[in-house]
Structure formats: structure tokens, C-alpha cells
Scaffold this active site. Structure first.
Site, PDB file in Angstrom:
ATOM      1  N   HIS A 132      28.974  23.802  52.939  1.00 15.16           N
ATOM      2  CA  HIS A 132      28.430  24.855  52.077  1.00 15.16           C
ATOM      3  C   HIS A 132      27.073  25.297  52.604  1.00 15.16           C
ATOM      4  O   HIS A 132      26.276  24.479  53.064  1.00 15.16           O
ATOM      5  CB  HIS A 132      28.332  24.399  50.618  1.00 15.16           C
ATOM      6  CG  HIS A 132      27.330  23.317  50.338  1.00 15.16           C
ATOM      7  ND1 HIS A 132      26.019  23.571  50.006  1.00 15.16           N
ATOM      8  CD2 HIS A 132      27.450  21.960  50.340  1.00 15.16           C
ATOM      9  CE1 HIS A 132      25.378  22.438  49.793  1.00 15.16           C
ATOM     10  NE2 HIS A 132      26.223  21.439  49.996  1.00 15.16           N
ATOM     11  N   ASP A 181      21.449  19.411  53.452  1.00 18.94           N
ATOM     12  CA  ASP A 181      22.410  19.707  52.393  1.00 18.94           C
ATOM     13  C   ASP A 181      22.471  21.212  52.163  1.00 18.94           C
ATOM     14  O   ASP A 181      21.798  21.738  51.300  1.00 18.94           O
ATOM     15  CB  ASP A 181      21.998  18.985  51.113  1.00 18.94           C
ATOM     16  CG  ASP A 181      23.059  19.088  50.026  1.00 18.94           C
ATOM     17  OD1 ASP A 181      24.238  19.293  50.372  1.00 18.94           O
ATOM     18  OD2 ASP A 181      22.708  18.975  48.851  1.00 18.94           O
ATOM     19  N   GLU A 217      28.385  25.576  46.360  1.00 17.31           N
ATOM     20  CA  GLU A 217      28.667  24.163  46.081  1.00 17.31           C
ATOM     21  C   GLU A 217      27.626  23.584  45.138  1.00 17.31           C
ATOM     22  O   GLU A 217      27.948  22.780  44.260  1.00 17.31           O
ATOM     23  CB  GLU A 217      28.686  23.361  47.385  1.00 17.31           C
ATOM     24  CG  GLU A 217      29.183  21.912  47.224  1.00 17.31           C
ATOM     25  CD  GLU A 217      28.087  20.916  46.869  1.00 17.31           C
ATOM     26  OE1 GLU A 217      28.415  19.767  46.522  1.00 17.31           O
ATOM     27  OE2 GLU A 217      26.885  21.276  46.940  1.00 17.31           O
ATOM     28  N   GLU A 263      29.180  16.618  53.805  1.00 15.37           N
ATOM     29  CA  GLU A 263      28.173  16.660  52.746  1.00 15.37           C
ATOM     30  C   GLU A 263      26.918  15.893  53.153  1.00 15.37           C
ATOM     31  O   GLU A 263      26.799  15.410  54.265  1.00 15.37           O
ATOM     32  CB  GLU A 263      28.743  16.071  51.449  1.00 15.37           C
ATOM     33  CG  GLU A 263      29.111  17.122  50.413  1.00 15.37           C
ATOM     34  CD  GLU A 263      27.917  17.939  49.933  1.00 15.37           C
ATOM     35  OE1 GLU A 263      26.753  17.566  50.205  1.00 15.37           O
ATOM     36  OE2 GLU A 263      28.146  18.971  49.287  1.00 15.37           O
TER      37      GLU A 263
END
Length: 840
Positions: free
Chosen positions: A139, A151, A185, A212
Site C-alpha cells: 500500500h 509502512d 490500507e 507490510e
């Protein structure tokens, strides 16, 4: 055995194994990377993608940065890759902007609604097409006010480079590879739901890899697989060049202990697709903060992730099993890596047989010892059970004592003193645990086992520990836990060691040769436990800084330390009975504990750090909130404005008030009992994680009128059943929260969200999380309620909060001014929001 020899040997042994485990964890690549060619994964090219994505800035869902700039950059790179691809492949690109809704039991349960969010989807397939596909997911959105390098921009950069590498290969793949760059996300898994439930390519997906982060850089850990489908784990075992995987992490994560979730859940639950979940776990202290920048991610970390994921994707895209995955779907797998060198994986049913056989052999050994000689069988059994009970008692006493220390530290306001200095937790709780264990057994030796042969005591307490581990192995196996393999290690290797050194010990006692052979035999279980403990503490310690103000982190960490102390001491308890005295060791441990406790109480160990190289900030959220409460006739009966401050750890804002003293003079707003969620604009239903705290700062006025209003109609469907239809009629921001509470006597029966069945959050209110992309139509919804015939005070209370995470409305001048005064060791994320309560 002299204490002067025994204690240092045990300490050096444990420190040596700990150093070996540490070296293994810090070794990112098994071999230095060669110069990358055009058809090899290149970390330097991936870093270029990463730097460019993070240079866009925070990429909050609905912002131009996320919906336009990031999307345009991805499309530009993808088209460039497509132009340079070989004739063996066909590349298709699609921009999906789905609208949908679903309910999830994460964070106590809530419903999510999304409109016009963005997915960038790329399909790489053979020139003639492919019927089946494997999905790779990342994402590109980030949480507000953060660059989101780990992230999850780095994963998207890795995927771009993998797409580039595969497209330049002259060999075509057997199956398609779908790359999903999902743009929502952080809004609790919305974009992945939109893709897997609505996109036409989703039907061809047979497996997925989800990339992730729960930290910044380091190794990427495989912490979830399946469900079932053991062939997927086998694919990782065969293909991954730098493996790092643990079924223990899987069972911990899926237990819900860690307050987090990933797109893995969406693909599993809504797509019925099996997969592999990977995440960077190192340095979680700066996860979801402004410090999550690309320069903090090592190139070797990018290289190892790229090597692993590229290899696994190629393996799956050329595997016959992918097309027939339904034939290989049954069965769970026990899997764990050995110091990052390779992965051991075997079917759980095989593990069950091995575990029961191991425990049966151990029980046979123990029963044989008890029965020799037969006339003393009852006496031997009593001695074994006494040692067994005493060992368990020492563990319980240790846990209680250390938790009392942790409770005291929390009570005096010194929680998280170890957050920046982890060694403090070991010096405080580790020494207390070891000292308490030794004290209990020293007293037992002195008063209960007075004049009993030391060699006999050493032998019986070894057997008691073996008996405990054997029972734990049988119980965990019966419970179906794959993590029971750890107990197998702690039964099999000690038992083999005991059999090998039995002659030496029975003839000569605790000699140096005996100790050397003993420690050598224990090498595998102790090394693996220390290796595993690094992973556990690397994951859990930073989580304590963002787990809310309700959970005392010192008690949690102290509990973990006691558990590992008990485990590591289990086969050294017998040494307490073999040495002549343990006074020096006990005094030393007690001295270290007392000195550390005094220093902690004095406040010398400040929990947080603004060190540029290794920051460990305190997380604080500030919301400039404007609230209006309406009565049944639509009249505003109450309104106020203030800044709501939430510290994200147990210390609340106690460390901040000395820097902003007027916070102490503010009005603490009480819970509005008649309003859902206490009348506060929660962005997510995490109210149960925090001690309620709302500050109305003097001199602040309403920043602006509420930007959300509801147009509604109410219809009677049948007796006592009412349909409420609502629609936001003014321009609304990209993030809103809808809170629903049926009035007394009423009940919510159906609504237009999710699967139609309302899901209540903890506390009984209903929470709906709403977000949209750049443009979205007015949000229309309906709820159906049953109500009594007389309902003069209304049927339902409905509140809506609007959150301004970006743009000119994000921060008011008052909020800016307050944020500027926060110390540099905080990560303070602020935004403006409105809260409007209606009764219908």
C-alpha cells in the site's frame, strides 16, 4: 561445585549464546550482494523508487498527494517498465476506484465504508494470457503526518523493482503475477477489500504475498501463512534466499495480543485466498511517526526483501500447484527458521506424532527412574512430585514478586523507564526474577532438604523440570498449537544430554567436564530460545509505547521477562542444589536490582529520546474539536470547543505538562453519558484503550461551523419498525466517523452497511468508519430500528464526526501554537475535527 565457578560459567554461557543470536539477527544478507544486472533485483533502483514516493510527503487517503501525485508517479514508472519489457510478457494496467462496505471484528468491532478510493493494479502475464494468478500486495498510502517509508512505501518500491526485473526476463511465466499497489490500507484495509471483492482480475488469484511493516527496516518476518495450504510455506522454504519465519509469531499475532491487522485478513476472509504475510519488525519505536523516513532503511534490508519476494513469486508463478491449489489446501504447517540460515517446515500432523512420541519417551524415562528400585518407588515418586511442586511454586512466587515491583513502579509514575534503555528492564525485572528463583530454592535447600545428598537433589530437580516440559508439550499438542515444537526441543535435547552424561555425573558428580558436556547438550534449545526472545522483545517492546493508557506496560514487559527467565532457568535450577552456596550470586543480583530500582524511582531513566540517530518518541494525538449537541427538534442545546489531547502510552501526558503547564489549568470535560462514545470524535473505536481525558483549553473558540449536516427521512415499515434514511448534504472531508446508539427500548435490526447486519463495538454503540478518495457522491445510508409505541424522547441518537487530516483546514492557529510548544522528544500529530449529535 564451587559457586565461583558455576555462576560465571552459566552467565558466560547465556551471554555467549545471546551474542550469537544477536549476530544472526543483525546479519541481513547471507552473502554480500553481487552487482545487479538489468535482470537482477537491484536495491539501488528500488531505493530510487522509495525516495521519490516518500518525497511526495504524507499520503493520507483523499489527499492530492495520495490520490494524484503518488498514483501518477506509480503509473509513470509502470509505463516506463512496460516500454522496456521483453516480448515474452504482456503487461496490463488498471486504475480501480471502488466503493463498498464491510464489517470487521478488529478493535472491538466496527463497520467500514469507503467511496472512490484508489487502487493501481498491474498484471504481468505470458503473451498468450494465463488462467491463474498470484497476487503481490503493498500500500502506498500513509497515516497522517508521516512519510510512511517503511509502512509501506518500501514494499511498493520493492514491488516496482520486481515488476521491472520480471518484465525484462526472456522466459515467460506459467501463471500471471498481479501487483496491487493499494491506496487505502491505513484506513483499516479498505482498498484490499475493494479489490478482492470487486475487481475482475481477483477471480483468477490462487495465492498472495502481502508486504507490510510493524517497524522500520531490518529483516522481513513471515508471521502469517495459510489458512492451511502447506504448499505455500514449502514454496517459501524452497525459494527464499534469506529466510526469516516463525509459526510462533503467527500464533501470537492471530491471538489478538498485538493491536494490529493487515490486508492478509481481507484476502483470507473476503476472498477465500491463502497467502503469506511478511512485515519488517525492527525499530518499531518510529513506526507511524515522522521519523519513518527512507534514509533509515538499510540498502541490505531492501535487497534481502527483494531477493526473497522475487524468488517466491517466480516459484509460485511457475508452479503446477498454483493452478491446482484446491488439491493441496488441507493441513497446517510447523515452520521456523534456524538463525536465518534455513527454514524447518513439516506438516502439523507429523509434528503432533513427534510431540506425543517425545513426551511418551520422557514419561517412560521418568517412570523407569521412579521404579528403580521398586521397593523405593513410592519414596522416589514423592521426591519427584515434591521437586515438581517446589519448582512450580518458585515460578509462581517469582511472577507475583516481579509483578508487584512492576505495579509499584507504575504507581509512582515511573512506567516505561526502560523504553529508551532496554537494559534497565533486564537490570530491574530480570535480576529480580533470577534472585527470587534462587532465594526460594536456597531456602528449600537449607530448611526442607537439610542433610540431603546434593547430587541426588541435582538429579531430581532436573527430572522435575523435564516432567514440567513434558506435560507442557502434551498439553500444547492437545490444544493444536504448532508452537509446541519449542517444548519438543526442551524435552528431547535435555533428555539426550542426561542420558549421555549420566555415567560421568553418577561417578564423579558436578565436575567441570560434566558442566561442559551439559551445556553443550543444551546448546540447541537455549540458543533457539534466546534467538526467539530477541524477535519477541523486538516486536513487543515498541508496542508498549502505543498500546494506550489502560494497559500497564511495565507489568506486561515484566511478565515477559519472568517467562523467559523461568524458561532459561528451568534446566539450571538443579545447579542451585549442586553448588555449595548461592549467597554471592544472590547478593549480587539483589544489589543490581536495588540499585536499579533506586535509579528508576529517582527518574534518572527518562522514557523517551529525541536522539536524531535513534529516536524513541512519545506519541501524542491532539484534536481541535468543535462539538454541537442537538435535541429532538433539531435545536442546538449545547456547544463547545477545545483541544482533545491523548497520550498513546500509559504515562498519558504527565511528562508533557511541565513543558506546557497551562494544560494543568484546563477544564477536564466529563463523559457525555447520553451521547455515543462519550460525545468524543474518535477516529477509530479505541476508547477502551484509553483513560478518558478531554481538555477544553481556555480562550479557544469554535474554529468553524461543522462541515457536516444530515438530511433525513423516517418511515414506518410496520408496527414498531422504523426506517431512517440519512444523507450528508454538505461538503464532507475524506474521513468521518458515524456513531449510532438506539434509545432506551429501541434496537438496531438492519442497515445498508456491510452485510446488512449491524456489528456493535465494545460498550454497545455502533461505529462506522467512513472515507473517500478525491471525489465522492453524497453518502447515503439507512438504518432500520424496532422501537416501542411510545418514544417521546426519540428512537435513535446519531452522531457524526468529521476529521480534517490535510489541507488548510487541518490545523487551527491555536493548534499550531500548542504543537510548537511540545518537546522535541514527542511525535505530536494534530488535526481539526467536528462532532455533531442528533436525536431522531
Amino acid at each position: 561445585l564451587p559457586e565461583a565457578r558455576g555462576a560465571p560459567l552459566v552467565l558466560l554461557y547465556l551471554l555467549g549464546l545471546r551474542a550469537l543470536a544477536q549476530v544472526s539477527h543483525r546479519q541481513l544478507l547471507s552473502r554480500p550482494p553481487a552487482a545487479a544486472g538489468p535482470r537482477d533485483f537491484s536495491a539501488s533502483r528500488a531505493r530510487g523508487y522509495l525516495d521519490n514516493i516518500t518525497a511526495i510527503g504524507p499520503r493520507t487517503v483523499g489527499s492530492p498527494e495520495n490520490e494524484v501525485l503518488a498514483v501518477n508517479y506509480l503509473l509513470e514508472q509502470i509505463r516506463g517498465i512496460e516500454r522496456e519489457s521483453t516480448d515474452a510478457h504482456k503487461i496490463s494496467v488498471d486504475i480501480q476506484r471502488p466503493t463498498g462496505s464491510f464489517s470487521i471484528d478488529f478493535l472491538g468491532g466496527f463497520t467500514s465504508y469507503y467511496a472512490n478510493i484508489t487502487n493501481v493494479v498491474v498484471k504481468l502475464e505470458p503473451r498468450n494470457g494465463a488462467e491463474h494468478a498470484v497476487l503481490s500486495n503493498c500500500h502506498f498510502d500513509s497515516v497522517p503526518n508521516t512519510p510512511g517509508a517503511s509502512d509501506d512505501a518500501v514494499s511498493c518500491a520493492v514491488m516496482l523493482e520486481i515488476l521491472n526485473t520480471l518484465s525484462k526476463s526472456s522466459q515467460s511465466l506459467q501463471h500471471a503475477v498481479i501487483f496491487l499497489f493499494n491506496g487505502a490500507e491505513e484506513n483499516i484495509l479498505q482498498a484490499s477489500h475493494g479489490f478482492i471483492t470487486q475487481h475482475e482480475w481477483a477471480k483468477s488469484i490462487r495465492a498472495f504475498i502481502n508486504l507490510e511493516a510493524a517497524g522500520v527496516g531490518g529483516k522481513e518476518l513471515v508471521f502469517q501463512t495459510g489458512p492451511e495450504n502447506p504448499w505455500l510455506v514449502q514454496a517459501y522454504v524452497v525459494a527464499a534466499k534469506h529466510p526469516f519465519a516463525s509459526v510462533v509469531a503467527q500464533e501470537i499475532f492471530q491471538s489478538g495480543i498485538i493491536p494490529a491487522d493487515t490486508d492478509f485478513r481481507i484476502y483470507r476472509d473476503f476472498g477465500n485466498v491463502p497467502g503469506i504475510d511478511l512485515a519488517f519488525i525492527e525499530n518499531g519505536y518510529i513506526y507511524h511517526t515522522k521519523y519513518d523516513t527512507s534514509d533509515r532503511i538499510l540498502t541490505d534490508s531492501i535487497q534481502r526483501a527483494g531477493d526473497n519476494i522475487l524468488a517466491v513469486l517466480k516459484y509460485l508463478a511457475t508452479s503446477e500447484k498454483l493452478a491446482k491449489s484446491f488439491e493441496y489446501r488441507h493441513g497446517n504447517v510447523v515452520f521456523f527458521d534456524i538463525l536465518g540460515l534455513f527454514v524447518l517446515a513439516y506438516p502439523a500432523r507429523v509434528g503432533t506424532i513427534m510431540n506425543y512420541i517425545t513426551s511418551a519417551i520422557a514419561f517412560f524415562y521418568l517412570s523407569k527412574k521412579v521404579l528403580q528400585p521398586k521397593p523405593r518407588a513410592v519414596h522416589n515418586l514423592k521426591k519427584l512430585l515434591t521437586a515438581f511442586s517446589l519448582t512450580l511454586t518458585s515460578w509462581v512466587c517469582t511472577l507475583v514478586a516481579v509483578l508487584m515491583v512492576a505495579m509499584f513502579v507504575s504507581f509512582i509514575g515511573r512506567a516505561l523507564s526502560w523504553y529508551t534503555h532496554f537494559y534497565v528492564s533486564v537490570s530491574l525485572y530480570g535480576t529480580a526474577a533470577a534472585a527470587k528463583l534462587i532465594l526460594v530454592h536456597m531456602l528449600a535447600k537449607k530448611f526442607f532438604y537439610k542433610n540431603v545428598n546434593e547430587q541426588f537433589l541435582g538429579d531430581v530437580f532436573f527430572d522435575a523440570s523435564l516432567m514440567i516440559w513434558s506435560i507442557a508439550l502434551a498439553v500444547m499438542t492437545h490444544m493444536g498449537l504448532c508452537s509446541a515444537f519449542i517444548c519438543t526441543l526442551w524435552v528431547a535435547f535435555p533428555l539426550l544430554t542426561k542420558l549421555m552424561i549420566h555415567k560421568e555425573f553418577s561417578q564423579k558428580g558436578a565436575t567441570i567436564k560434566f558442566i561442559a558436556m551439559y551445556m553443550l547438550g543444551m546448546f540447541v534449545p537455549y540458543l533457539y530460545m534466546l534467538y526467539l526472545s530477541w524477535t519477541v522483545f523486538e516486536m513487543f517492546t515498541p508496542v508498549m509505547g502505543r498500546s494506550g493508557s489502560e494497559i500497564p506496560p511495565d507489568m506486561v514487559l515484566a511478565g515477559f521477562i519472568v517467562i523467559f527467565t523461568v524458561i532459561l532457568s528451568s534446566y539450571f535450577i538443579n545447579f542451585i542444589y549442586l553448588v555449595k552456596s548461592t549467597k554471592t550470586t544472590l547478593v549480587t543480583l539483589t544489589t543490581v536490582f536495588v540499585v536499579t530500582l533506586i535509579l528508576v524511582c529517582s527518574g534518572i531513566f527518562f522514557p523517551y529520546s529525541s536522539d536524531a540517530a535513534n529516536p524513541k518518541p512519545k506519541r501524542v494525538f491532539l484534536q481541535h474539536t468543535s462539538r454541537r449537541f442537538h435535541d429532538l427538534d433539531g435545536n442546538v442545546v449545547k456547544s463547545d470547543s477545545g483541544i482533545w489531547i491523548n497520550g498513546f502510552d500509559y504515562n498519558g501526558i504527565s511528562h508533557i505538562t511541565p513543558h506546557v503547564p497551562e494544560i494543568n489549568d484546563t477544564i477536564r470535560t466529563p463523559c457525555e453519558e447520553q451521547a455515543p462514545f462519550c460525545g468524543l470524535p474518535w477516529i477509530l473505536p479505541v476508547h477502551f484503550m484509553f483513560r478518558f481525558r478531554m481538555f477544553t483549553v481556555a480562550g479557544l473558540y469554535r474554529r468553524k461551523p461543522a462541515a457536516v449536516a444530515i438530511s433525513h427521512t423516517t418511515r414506518i415499515l410496520r408496527a414498531k419498525v422504523y426506517l431512517f434514511e440519512g444523507e450528508n448534504v454538505l461538503t464532507c472531508p475524506s474521513h468521518m466517523s458515524l456513531y449510532v446508539r438506539p434509545r432506551v427500548g429501541s434496537a438496531l435490526s438492519r442497515w445498508s452497511l456491510g452485510d446488512g447486519m449491524p456489528v456493535a463495538s465494545l460498550g454497545g454503540d455502533y461505529f462506522v468508519f467512513y472515507s473517500h478518495g478525491l471525489h465522492a457522491a453524497p453518502w447515503h445510508f439507512w438504518v432500520e430500528l424496532t422501537a416501542p409505541e411510545k418514544h417521546s424522547d426519540g428512537i435513535v441518537s446519531l452522531a457524526i464526526a468529521a476529521h480534517y487530516f490535510f489541507g488548510e483546514d487541518q490545523k487551527s492557529p491555536q493548534l499550531y501554537a500548542l504543537l510548537e510548544r511540545f518537546p522535541n522528544w514527542t511525535f505530536s500529530s494534530g488535526w481539526s475535527c467536528t462532532y455533531d449529535l442528533f436525536v431522531f
